[in-house]
Structure formats: C-alpha cells, structure tokens
Design a protein around this motif. Structure first.
Motif, PDB file in Angstrom:
ATOM      1  N   THR B  37       1.041  -0.716   0.316  1.00 44.70           N
ATOM      2  CA  THR B  37      -0.026  -0.066  -0.441  1.00 44.70           C
ATOM      3  C   THR B  37       0.637   1.684  -0.070  1.00 44.70           C
ATOM      4  O   THR B  37       0.730   1.959  -0.432  1.00 44.70           O
ATOM      5  CB  THR B  37      -1.201  -0.190   1.171  1.00 44.70           C
ATOM      6  OG1 THR B  37      -1.715  -1.092   0.868  1.00 44.70           O
ATOM      7  CG2 THR B  37      -1.960   0.961   1.430  1.00 44.70           C
ATOM      8  N   ASP B  38       1.684   1.656   0.837  1.00 45.26           N
ATOM      9  CA  ASP B  38       3.209   1.858   1.154  1.00 45.26           C
ATOM     10  C   ASP B  38       3.197   3.168  -0.620  1.00 45.26           C
ATOM     11  O   ASP B  38       4.177   3.739  -0.986  1.00 45.26           O
ATOM     12  CB  ASP B  38       3.953   2.353   1.638  1.00 45.26           C
ATOM     13  CG  ASP B  38       3.671   2.677   3.700  1.00 45.26           C
ATOM     14  OD1 ASP B  38       2.361   2.725   3.397  1.00 45.26           O
ATOM     15  OD2 ASP B  38       4.548   2.272   4.142  1.00 45.26           O
ATOM     16  N   GLY B 110      -2.778   6.497  -4.116  1.00 44.75           N
ATOM     17  CA  GLY B 110      -1.599   6.479  -2.809  1.00 44.75           C
ATOM     18  C   GLY B 110      -3.057   6.959  -1.677  1.00 44.75           C
ATOM     19  O   GLY B 110      -4.086   6.725  -2.199  1.00 44.75           O
ATOM     20  N   TYR B 111      -2.964   7.145  -0.366  1.00 40.57           N
ATOM     21  CA  TYR B 111      -3.438   6.844   0.198  1.00 40.57           C
ATOM     22  C   TYR B 111      -4.491   8.409   0.487  1.00 40.57           C
ATOM     23  O   TYR B 111      -3.487   9.434   0.191  1.00 40.57           O
ATOM     24  CB  TYR B 111      -2.604   7.061   1.789  1.00 40.57           C
ATOM     25  CG  TYR B 111      -2.395   5.712   2.529  1.00 40.57           C
ATOM     26  CD1 TYR B 111      -3.233   5.084   3.164  1.00 40.57           C
ATOM     27  CD2 TYR B 111      -0.940   5.508   2.341  1.00 40.57           C
ATOM     28  CE1 TYR B 111      -2.090   3.946   3.492  1.00 40.57           C
ATOM     29  CE2 TYR B 111      -0.503   4.416   2.781  1.00 40.57           C
ATOM     30  CZ  TYR B 111      -0.686   3.364   4.113  1.00 40.57           C
ATOM     31  OH  TYR B 111      -0.729   2.213   4.189  1.00 40.57           O
TER      32      TYR B 111
ATOM     33  N   PHE C  38      -0.499   3.027  13.742  1.00 43.74           N
ATOM     34  CA  PHE C  38      -1.633   2.748  14.057  1.00 43.74           C
ATOM     35  C   PHE C  38      -2.540   2.600  12.459  1.00 43.74           C
ATOM     36  O   PHE C  38      -3.609   1.136  12.521  1.00 43.74           O
ATOM     37  CB  PHE C  38      -2.689   2.922  15.280  1.00 43.74           C
ATOM     38  CG  PHE C  38      -4.458   2.970  14.929  1.00 43.74           C
ATOM     39  CD1 PHE C  38      -4.292   2.030  16.002  1.00 43.74           C
ATOM     40  CD2 PHE C  38      -4.723   3.834  14.257  1.00 43.74           C
ATOM     41  CE1 PHE C  38      -5.727   1.697  16.566  1.00 43.74           C
ATOM     42  CE2 PHE C  38      -6.051   3.842  14.756  1.00 43.74           C
ATOM     43  CZ  PHE C  38      -6.245   2.496  15.413  1.00 43.74           C
ATOM     44  N   ASP C  39      -2.639   3.977  11.335  1.00 45.20           N
ATOM     45  CA  ASP C  39      -3.338   3.834  10.877  1.00 45.20           C
ATOM     46  C   ASP C  39      -3.012   3.192   9.565  1.00 45.20           C
ATOM     47  O   ASP C  39      -3.912   2.403   9.488  1.00 45.20           O
ATOM     48  CB  ASP C  39      -3.406   5.649  10.136  1.00 45.20           C
ATOM     49  CG  ASP C  39      -3.745   6.383  11.164  1.00 45.20           C
ATOM     50  OD1 ASP C  39      -4.487   6.060  12.185  1.00 45.20           O
ATOM     51  OD2 ASP C  39      -2.675   7.646  10.912  1.00 45.20           O
ATOM     52  N   ARG C  40      -1.888   2.432   9.530  1.00 42.91           N
ATOM     53  CA  ARG C  40      -1.407   1.568   8.552  1.00 42.91           C
ATOM     54  C   ARG C  40      -1.802   0.681   8.265  1.00 42.91           C
ATOM     55  O   ARG C  40      -2.193  -0.393   7.554  1.00 42.91           O
ATOM     56  CB  ARG C  40       0.105   1.263   8.351  1.00 42.91           C
ATOM     57  CG  ARG C  40       0.562   3.174   7.647  1.00 42.91           C
ATOM     58  CD  ARG C  40       2.042   3.225   7.436  1.00 42.91           C
ATOM     59  NE  ARG C  40       2.535   3.607   5.965  1.00 42.91           N
ATOM     60  CZ  ARG C  40       2.648   4.904   6.458  1.00 42.91           C
ATOM     61  NH1 ARG C  40       2.674   5.945   7.539  1.00 42.91           N
ATOM     62  NH2 ARG C  40       3.140   5.273   4.688  1.00 42.91           N
ATOM     63  N   ALA C  44      -3.824  -2.089   6.210  1.00 42.28           N
ATOM     64  CA  ALA C  44      -3.917  -3.300   5.884  1.00 42.28           C
ATOM     65  C   ALA C  44      -4.689  -4.583   6.390  1.00 42.28           C
ATOM     66  O   ALA C  44      -5.468  -4.922   6.030  1.00 42.28           O
ATOM     67  CB  ALA C  44      -2.290  -3.888   6.335  1.00 42.28           C
ATOM     68  N   VAL C  45      -4.939  -4.565   7.497  1.00 45.91           N
ATOM     69  CA  VAL C  45      -5.989  -5.309   7.958  1.00 45.91           C
ATOM     70  C   VAL C  45      -7.316  -5.741   6.764  1.00 45.91           C
ATOM     71  O   VAL C  45      -7.720  -6.285   6.331  1.00 45.91           O
ATOM     72  CB  VAL C  45      -6.466  -5.552   9.318  1.00 45.91           C
ATOM     73  CG1 VAL C  45      -7.064  -6.329   9.998  1.00 45.91           C
ATOM     74  CG2 VAL C  45      -5.188  -5.343  10.085  1.00 45.91           C
ATOM     75  N   ARG C  46      -7.980  -4.554   6.692  1.00 42.68           N
ATOM     76  CA  ARG C  46      -9.006  -4.460   6.359  1.00 42.68           C
ATOM     77  C   ARG C  46      -9.023  -4.295   4.508  1.00 42.68           C
ATOM     78  O   ARG C  46      -9.659  -5.198   4.047  1.00 42.68           O
ATOM     79  CB  ARG C  46      -9.596  -2.530   6.342  1.00 42.68           C
ATOM     80  CG  ARG C  46     -11.554  -2.278   5.794  1.00 42.68           C
ATOM     81  CD  ARG C  46     -11.889  -3.415   4.714  1.00 42.68           C
ATOM     82  NE  ARG C  46     -11.773  -2.568   3.726  1.00 42.68           N
ATOM     83  CZ  ARG C  46     -11.341  -2.946   2.328  1.00 42.68           C
ATOM     84  NH1 ARG C  46     -12.516  -4.244   2.376  1.00 42.68           N
ATOM     85  NH2 ARG C  46     -11.629  -2.841   0.925  1.00 42.68           N
ATOM     86  N   GLY C  47      -7.981  -4.365   4.359  1.00 46.91           N
ATOM     87  CA  GLY C  47      -7.318  -4.494   2.910  1.00 46.91           C
ATOM     88  C   GLY C  47      -7.684  -6.334   2.550  1.00 46.91           C
ATOM     89  O   GLY C  47      -8.041  -6.664   1.731  1.00 46.91           O
TER      90      GLY C  47
END
Lengths: 93, 194, 107
Positions: B37-38, B110-111, C38-40, C44-47
């Motif tokens: 994702t990053d 990205g985010y 925490f945000d990342r 990632a868990v949601r993804g």
C-alpha cells in the motif's frame, strides 16, 4: 431500465435513512433533483445489499450531471455536479 | 460497556490477535500489505499525467479507460475499482470529492490525504466549490466552468490537469515531477515553480 | 432555481456531509498529517479482510455509518475503521463478543 446519454432523469424523492438501518450511496442533497445522464459506467453489485452481506443483484450505474446552482440556490451559472447513481434511484424526468 | 467503545489501539491489538489465532490473517501478511500500500503514491498518477501530455494516443487511452492506461505503465490495478479520468481544459475544471466517505483513486495516488477525508472538504466541495478553491489559492476564472465529481459508488476518479505553460520540450520525467496529488484531484492546478 | 426543494430539512445520516451548513464556514485543514503505525495497520487489516472475502468495503462503510454521531466526530478516520471492522467480524460470526472481550482483558 436503460438510460441513454442526454436523457433527463430525476433522483427518487425517498429518505430510507429515516426508516431504519440502511446503507445508501445516493447523497441526501440529490433527492428529488433533476439531472441529465452523461453515460452508463457499467454494472455493479448493489451496495445496499453488499453492506449487509446479502446477495446483491448487478445494477446499472450511471454518471449523472446536475446543475450546481439549482441545487443550492446559490453558485456560479454553468457549474455542475456529476455523480454516480444506480438505476434503482433514477426515473425518467 | 459496549465492547466496541474500547480504546482503539487495544481494539486493533485484540482483533489482530484473534484473526491470527483463527488462521485468517497472520502478522507477516499485514506487514507485506502495508509495504504494498505504501508503494502506491502520487508519483504513479503523475507518471500517467506526464505521459498523457506528450503522447496523444496514451491521452486518448487514459480518457477512455483509466485502469488500462495505469496498467500500461506498470501500475497494479488488479482488485482495484475502475479508474475514470476527467480532463481539464482551458474552459473546464474538475474537482473530485466523496461526500459520503472518502473514495479516492488509491491505486494511482496512494492513501487519501487528511483534507480529503475532512468534514469541511466533504461539505463545501459540492456547495461552495469556488469559495473553497479560492481559499486554497486556486481561484477558478469566471469564464471557466467547474464540474464537481462526487465519487459515490464503484468508480474512482482522477483529474488530468492542464499542462502548464513554459514546459515546451520537457521530457516525461521532468514533467512528472511537477504534478502533485492536489492537481489530480482538482484542488490545485499544476504550475512550474518560480 | 425552480429546482430548490422545500423538504431538504429531512433528517440526514451524519456521514452524508455534502453541503451540510454546520461545516460550511470551516476552513479545510490542508496540512500534512502523516499516518501512524496504527493507521497503516488498520488499513492493511481491512485490505486483507476484503481480499480474503471476510468482509467487503460496503460492510466497512455500513459499520462506520452505524457509529453514533458524537463518537463518529470524536474518532479519527482509522479509529472509525477498526471499530467497524470489529463490529462486522462479530456480525459475520468470525469472532464472538465474548472472545473479543476476553482478548481485550488479556492485553
């Protein structure tokens, strides 16, 4: 229902959020508004069912253009808002 | 107490522990997912924009099918929502918002940034877009039509900004460096730094 | 301007923010707010749960929209997400409330 580009449509004047748990992708500000179909974007599973993990039928999704000042009673003539809306929320105007 | 009102950090720790225990998600997968994702960032969208500015066939493809255009330059789109591209012209400016949540073209930008997710942006972008953009330092001229695209469903939208004057003869890599995330959402316009 | 409708006073869901008057005078905070670990991790868990068909993005949204309004505005973006994820995992029967409570107490 199949809608052609250029066709005038109206967003249904319905307020399911006042009636109980639901998940809808049609913004409040567009209910009852008249717009024009830009094009069909494709067919996608109904999010109103997906959100509750229910079997979801594929629905046509349209890009619909609205006159922006007409919605708010203010703004700049000629400006527009374009929104993705599912066929179940649209009726010919 | 409602278990969902637990401290968010603890809730995350408990959820990840349970998911690992049940064999659904393991910690190394999370680390890998974060890395993937990053890797998606505005530089990806900027490469598409720069290529569209110098290659008319690519520009046509991008406007026809954004996902295909992204894939053509190696941006992974599998499992991502379809990407639509909105072209700015001298007489038309696009602005993207998601008033219902925060739908954002993550595959290519990205985010989502903090402002894109904020209540002020989500409220104002559809009702007072010109005022909001003026506050941002992006006044839209009177003779330019504004189109606000409220991203409500299955598509994700990015803007193909206007190529700035003074960039004649620049190559793609140099052009791509000019393009910022805001230019591809429509809150800013692409400029050559003075 | 004939399109202006009189009944747009109908109550709206609090996540449905387009044009909401109380936010119209707020300046947009255009500053960078770097994501935390925490945000990342929540992202990632949601993804992963989506990719593994454990829960969809639509279910995530439903869970976020179900957060009471005051809390919705108090919680950060990814705090809303983890709350919705936990909610959905219980709704789906992937985890039980008792398990979640016990795990929280054991931390």
């Amino acid at each position: 229902m199949s809608l052609a580009p250029g066709q005038a449509v109206r967003v249904k004047l319905e307020w399911p959020e006042t009636k109980g748990p639901c998940h809808i992708r049609t913004p409040h500000y567009l209910r009852g508004r008249q717009g024009v179909v830009e094009r069909r974007l494709g067919s996608f599973a109904n999010p109103e069912d997906l959100a509750f993990a229910r079997p979801a039928a594929a629905l046509d999704l349209y890009h619909v253009r609205f006159d922006q000042p007409a919605i708010w009673g203010e703004g700049h003539a000629g400006d527009a808002i374009v929104v993705e809306l599912f066929e179940t929320w649209l009726e010919p105007a | 107490m409602n278990v969902l009102e637990a401290d968010s950090g603890k809730l995350l720790a408990a959820v990840t522990a349970l998911l690992a225990q049940k064999g659904i998600v393991q910690p190394p997968e999370i680390a890998e997912r974060i890395a993937v994702t990053d890797a998606a960032n505005p530089g990806q969208g900027a490469r598409m924009v720069a290529k569209a500015w110098v290659d008319p066939a690519y520009r046509a493809l991008m406007l026809e099918d954004g996902s295909k255009a992204a894939e053509e330059i190696g941006i992974p789109m599998r499992g991502m929502p379809p990407l639509g591209v909105l072209e700015n012209t001298p007489s038309l400016h696009h602005l993207v918002v998601c008033t219902l949540c925060s739908c954002y073209p993550r595959a290519v930008l990205g985010y989502p940034p903090f402002w894109f997710k904020s209540a002020a942006y989500r409220a104002r972008a559809v009702r007072d877009p010109r005022g909001m953009l003026a506050d941002w330092g992006t006044p839209i001229p009177e003779n330019v039509q504004l189109r606000v695209v409220d991203s409500t469903a299955d598509y994700r939208w990015m803007v193909l900004p206007l190529r700035p004057a003074g960039t004649e003869g620049w190559d793609e890599a140099r052009l791509a460096e000019l393009v910022r995330d805001g230019d591809m959402i429509g809150v800013t316009v692409c400029k050559v730094p003075s | 301007m004939s399109n202006v409708l009189p009944d747009h006073d109908v109550p709206r869901a609090h996540h449905d923010m387009g044009g909401v008057s109380k936010f119209m005078c707020d300046a947009v905070d255009t500053g960078d707010h770097a994501l935390t670990e925490f945000d990342r991790t929540v992202d990632a868990v949601r993804g992963l749960l989506g990719a593994k068909k454990v829960m969809s993005v639509d279910e995530l949204r439903r869970g976020i929209e179900a957060i009471p309004e005051a809390e919705y505005h108090r919680l950060s973006y990814y705090q809303r997400w983890i709350r919705s994820i936990a909610d959905n995992l219980m709704v789906r029967g992937v985890i039980t409330e008792a398990e979640l409570r016990a795990t929280l107490e054991g931390l």
